[in-house]
Design a protein around this motif. Structure first.
Motif, PDB file in Angstrom:
ATOM      1  N   ILE A 160      82.241  37.723  41.561  1.00 47.90           N
ATOM      2  CA  ILE A 160      82.670  36.340  41.709  1.00 47.90           C
ATOM      3  C   ILE A 160      81.490  35.455  41.349  1.00 47.90           C
ATOM      4  O   ILE A 160      80.341  35.821  41.604  1.00 47.90           O
ATOM      5  CB  ILE A 160      83.126  36.088  43.161  1.00 47.90           C
ATOM      6  N   ALA A 161      81.755  34.295  40.752  1.00 47.91           N
ATOM      7  CA  ALA A 161      80.697  33.360  40.370  1.00 47.91           C
ATOM      8  C   ALA A 161      80.855  32.045  41.105  1.00 47.91           C
ATOM      9  O   ALA A 161      81.978  31.615  41.403  1.00 47.91           O
ATOM     10  CB  ALA A 161      80.723  33.131  38.864  1.00 47.91           C
ATOM     11  N   GLY A 162      79.732  31.408  41.416  1.00 52.26           N
ATOM     12  CA  GLY A 162      79.759  30.095  42.053  1.00 52.26           C
ATOM     13  C   GLY A 162      78.443  29.394  41.808  1.00 52.26           C
ATOM     14  O   GLY A 162      77.530  29.980  41.213  1.00 52.26           O
ATOM     15  N   TRP A 178      78.187  37.362  42.847  1.00 53.59           N
ATOM     16  CA  TRP A 178      78.144  38.289  43.975  1.00 53.59           C
ATOM     17  C   TRP A 178      79.347  39.213  43.949  1.00 53.59           C
ATOM     18  O   TRP A 178      80.346  38.935  43.277  1.00 53.59           O
ATOM     19  CB  TRP A 178      78.063  37.531  45.301  1.00 53.59           C
ATOM     20  N   LEU A 179      79.226  40.331  44.668  1.00 54.44           N
ATOM     21  CA  LEU A 179      80.318  41.293  44.754  1.00 54.44           C
ATOM     22  C   LEU A 179      81.281  40.844  45.845  1.00 54.44           C
ATOM     23  O   LEU A 179      80.860  40.382  46.910  1.00 54.44           O
ATOM     24  CB  LEU A 179      79.780  42.685  45.074  1.00 54.44           C
ATOM     25  N   ALA A 180      82.554  40.990  45.575  1.00 58.06           N
ATOM     26  CA  ALA A 180      83.581  40.526  46.511  1.00 58.06           C
ATOM     27  C   ALA A 180      83.545  41.326  47.807  1.00 58.06           C
ATOM     28  O   ALA A 180      83.234  42.516  47.814  1.00 58.06           O
ATOM     29  CB  ALA A 180      84.957  40.636  45.865  1.00 58.06           C
ATOM     30  N   GLY A 181      83.868  40.674  48.895  1.00 61.97           N
ATOM     31  CA  GLY A 181      84.085  41.348  50.170  1.00 61.97           C
ATOM     32  C   GLY A 181      82.848  41.927  50.814  1.00 61.97           C
ATOM     33  O   GLY A 181      82.941  42.812  51.667  1.00 61.97           O
ATOM     34  N   ARG A 182      81.673  41.446  50.440  1.00 66.13           N
ATOM     35  CA  ARG A 182      80.444  41.955  51.025  1.00 66.13           C
ATOM     36  C   ARG A 182      79.908  40.981  52.071  1.00 66.13           C
ATOM     37  O   ARG A 182      79.552  39.860  51.753  1.00 66.13           O
ATOM     38  CB  ARG A 182      79.373  42.147  49.938  1.00 66.13           C
ATOM     39  N   PRO A 183      79.816  41.423  53.325  1.00 63.57           N
ATOM     40  CA  PRO A 183      79.324  40.526  54.377  1.00 63.57           C
ATOM     41  C   PRO A 183      77.838  40.220  54.243  1.00 63.57           C
ATOM     42  O   PRO A 183      77.332  39.294  54.874  1.00 63.57           O
ATOM     43  CB  PRO A 183      79.611  41.305  55.665  1.00 63.57           C
ATOM     44  N   GLU A 184      77.148  40.980  53.403  1.00 66.77           N
ATOM     45  CA  GLU A 184      75.701  40.779  53.249  1.00 66.77           C
ATOM     46  C   GLU A 184      75.374  39.610  52.331  1.00 66.77           C
ATOM     47  O   GLU A 184      74.216  39.213  52.241  1.00 66.77           O
ATOM     48  CB  GLU A 184      75.052  42.052  52.708  1.00 66.77           C
TER      49      GLU A 184
END
Length: 201
Positions: A160-162, A178-184
């Motif tokens: 995902i991009a932002g 960033w990678l989706a669904g990563r709480p880190e």
DNA sequence: ACGAAGATGGAG
DNA sequence: TCCATCTTCGTT
């Protein structure tokens, strides 16, 4: 490193999922930001440290791909980038967050007993603290076998991009990946000095 | 020479 | 929202 001899946004995609190994800890990169490009070229980036030309601090950005560019942030923290693009072109990818895969005990000691696992390497300053990266590591080749900070690229992964965190220039450019669904992954915080969203960029 | 801002992070 | 802390950069 051939795979990183590309523009910073492409290099950023290739660094997501890479495994970083350093001083007793290994971690998977889950969040990055692209920076750089020549000021008068096709990728001008007013937020990059390289924007006003080479100097003692940012010279690694101008060098060959695969070298570690470390800088001190706010006089306190160390942040780490991997230089990309051709030798002579200033570009780098900031390592913003990672998942610790091994060496949890070492990281807990470095970051403090109160820090939770999901926050071990969340944010560029914390990532360097967790892995033990210091300013003395500036310029090293992260793809050399005997390097104290080593990187192994992984498989391409959907991301995902932002907008980038904390920059006041080019604040809306979506160069944070960033990678989706990563709480880190770290939280988004726009610079208080950045102009209102949707402004010129 | 001086002052402000900064690719942050943690507390209030 | 504020502050720690210090280097780099733009301005006087």
């Amino acid at each position: 490193m051939e795979l990183l001899r590309v523009d910073p946004l492409t290099a950023a995609r290739r660094l997501l999922g890479a495994v970083l190994t350093c001083r007793g800890v290994s971690a998977t990169v889950v969040e990055v930001e692209a920076y750089g490009g020549p000021p008068d070229g096709p990728w001008p980036d007013a937020a990059a440290h390289s924007y006003r030309g080479p100097g003692p601090r940012n010279q690694v950005m101008f060098g060959p791909a695969g070298r570690l560019y470390t800088y001190r942030s706010h006089g306190i923290h160390v942040c780490a980038n991997v230089a990309c693009a051709d030798d002579g072109v200033a570009a780098a990818v900031l390592l913003r967050a990672a998942v610790i895969e091994s060496g949890h005990d070492v990281v807990q000691r470095r970051r403090g007993e109160a820090v939770r696992e999901s926050a071990f390497a969340r944010g560029p300053g914390n990532l360097c603290a967790a892995l033990g990266i210091t300013m003395a590591d500036n310029g090293i080749d992260v793809f050399a076998e005997d390097s104290p900070v080593h990187l192994r690229l992984g498989e391409a992964q959907p991301c995902i991009a932002g907008p980038r965190v904390g920059v006041s220039k080019a604040a809306d450019r979506p160069w944070r990946l960033w990678l989706a669904g990563r709480p880190e992954v770290s939280a988004y915080r726009r610079s208080p000095r950045a102009p209102a969203p949707g402004g010129s960029d």
